[in-house]
Design a protein around this motif. Structure first.
Motif, mmCIF file in Angstrom:
data_model
loop_
_atom_site.group_PDB
_atom_site.id
_atom_site.type_symbol
_atom_site.label_atom_id
_atom_site.label_comp_id
_atom_site.label_asym_id
_atom_site.label_seq_id
_atom_site.Cartn_x
_atom_site.Cartn_y
_atom_site.Cartn_z
ATOM 1 N N MET A 51 -9.856 -0.136 0.042
ATOM 2 C CA MET A 51 -8.664 -0.438 -0.605
ATOM 3 C C MET A 51 -7.457 -0.003 -0.278
ATOM 4 O O MET A 51 -6.605 -0.442 0.430
ATOM 5 N N VAL A 52 -7.324 1.176 -0.505
ATOM 6 C CA VAL A 52 -6.448 2.462 -0.380
ATOM 7 C C VAL A 52 -5.957 2.630 1.390
ATOM 8 O O VAL A 52 -5.250 2.222 1.801
ATOM 9 N N LYS A 53 -7.421 2.544 1.970
ATOM 10 C CA LYS A 53 -6.838 2.645 3.353
ATOM 11 C C LYS A 53 -6.275 1.620 3.490
ATOM 12 O O LYS A 53 -5.217 2.160 4.476
ATOM 13 N N ARG A 54 -6.240 0.501 3.208
ATOM 14 C CA ARG A 54 -5.949 -1.493 4.188
ATOM 15 C C ARG A 54 -4.739 -1.209 3.580
ATOM 16 O O ARG A 54 -3.747 -1.449 4.376
ATOM 17 N N VAL A 56 -2.267 1.716 3.331
ATOM 18 C CA VAL A 56 -1.209 2.240 3.890
ATOM 19 C C VAL A 56 -1.586 1.765 5.036
ATOM 20 O O VAL A 56 -0.746 2.132 5.969
ATOM 21 N N GLN A 57 -2.595 1.621 6.073
ATOM 22 C CA GLN A 57 -2.113 1.202 6.670
ATOM 23 C C GLN A 57 -1.040 -0.949 7.239
ATOM 24 O O GLN A 57 -0.286 -0.654 8.078
ATOM 25 N N ASN A 58 -1.014 -1.242 6.276
ATOM 26 C CA ASN A 58 -0.185 -2.482 6.427
ATOM 27 C C ASN A 58 0.747 -2.287 5.807
ATOM 28 O O ASN A 58 1.881 -2.246 7.164
ATOM 29 N N TYR A 59 1.386 -0.938 4.969
ATOM 30 C CA TYR A 59 2.097 -0.685 4.713
ATOM 31 C C TYR A 59 2.893 0.205 6.296
ATOM 32 O O TYR A 59 4.514 -0.499 6.558
ATOM 33 N N GLU A 60 2.432 0.911 6.730
ATOM 34 C CA GLU A 60 2.756 1.613 8.256
ATOM 35 C C GLU A 60 2.671 0.539 9.095
ATOM 36 O O GLU A 60 3.441 0.702 9.732
ATOM 37 N N ASN A 61 1.708 -0.306 9.011
ATOM 38 C CA ASN A 61 1.600 -1.642 9.930
ATOM 39 C C ASN A 61 3.875 -2.381 9.679
ATOM 40 O O ASN A 61 4.164 -2.476 10.574
ATOM 41 N N GLY A 62 4.043 -1.747 8.642
ATOM 42 C CA GLY A 62 5.566 -2.827 8.304
ATOM 43 C C GLY A 62 6.154 -1.856 8.851
ATOM 44 O O GLY A 62 7.300 -2.692 8.818
ATOM 45 N N LEU A 63 5.922 -0.327 8.958
ATOM 46 C CA LEU A 63 7.563 -0.189 9.516
ATOM 47 C C LEU A 63 7.118 0.325 10.109
ATOM 48 O O LEU A 63 9.084 0.310 10.896
ATOM 49 N N LYS A 64 6.838 -0.512 11.469
ATOM 50 C CA LYS A 64 6.723 -0.786 12.835
ATOM 51 C C LYS A 64 7.698 -1.555 13.429
ATOM 52 O O LYS A 64 7.752 -2.823 12.556
#
Length: 64
Positions: A51-54, A56-64
């Motif tokens: 859950m945490v991994k996903r 973080v991935q969603n947050y990082e993708n939102g920064l791009k």
């Protein structure tokens, strides 16, 4: 003894987090239910970790 705060910062998100937890558990073949005392620490930890991994991935993708 360490202090634990299990309160959600956004109480309205509780339902969404539970749904997300169940989706991840199903994908990992971890049989979650109302009582999870029979599950191993590894099983429970794998759900939380994924859950945490996903998130973080969603947050990082939102920064791009």
């Amino acid at each position: 003894m360490a202090y634990r705060n299990n309160k959600n910062l956004v109480p309205e998100a509780k339902g969404g987090l539970n749904k997300f937890k169940m989706e991840v558990a199903n994908e990992l073949n971890v049989p979650l239910s109302d009582y999870n005392g029979e599950l191993t620490s590894k099983q429970n930890g794998s759900v939380g970790g994924e859950m945490v991994k996903r998130m973080v991935q969603n947050y990082e993708n939102g920064l791009k």
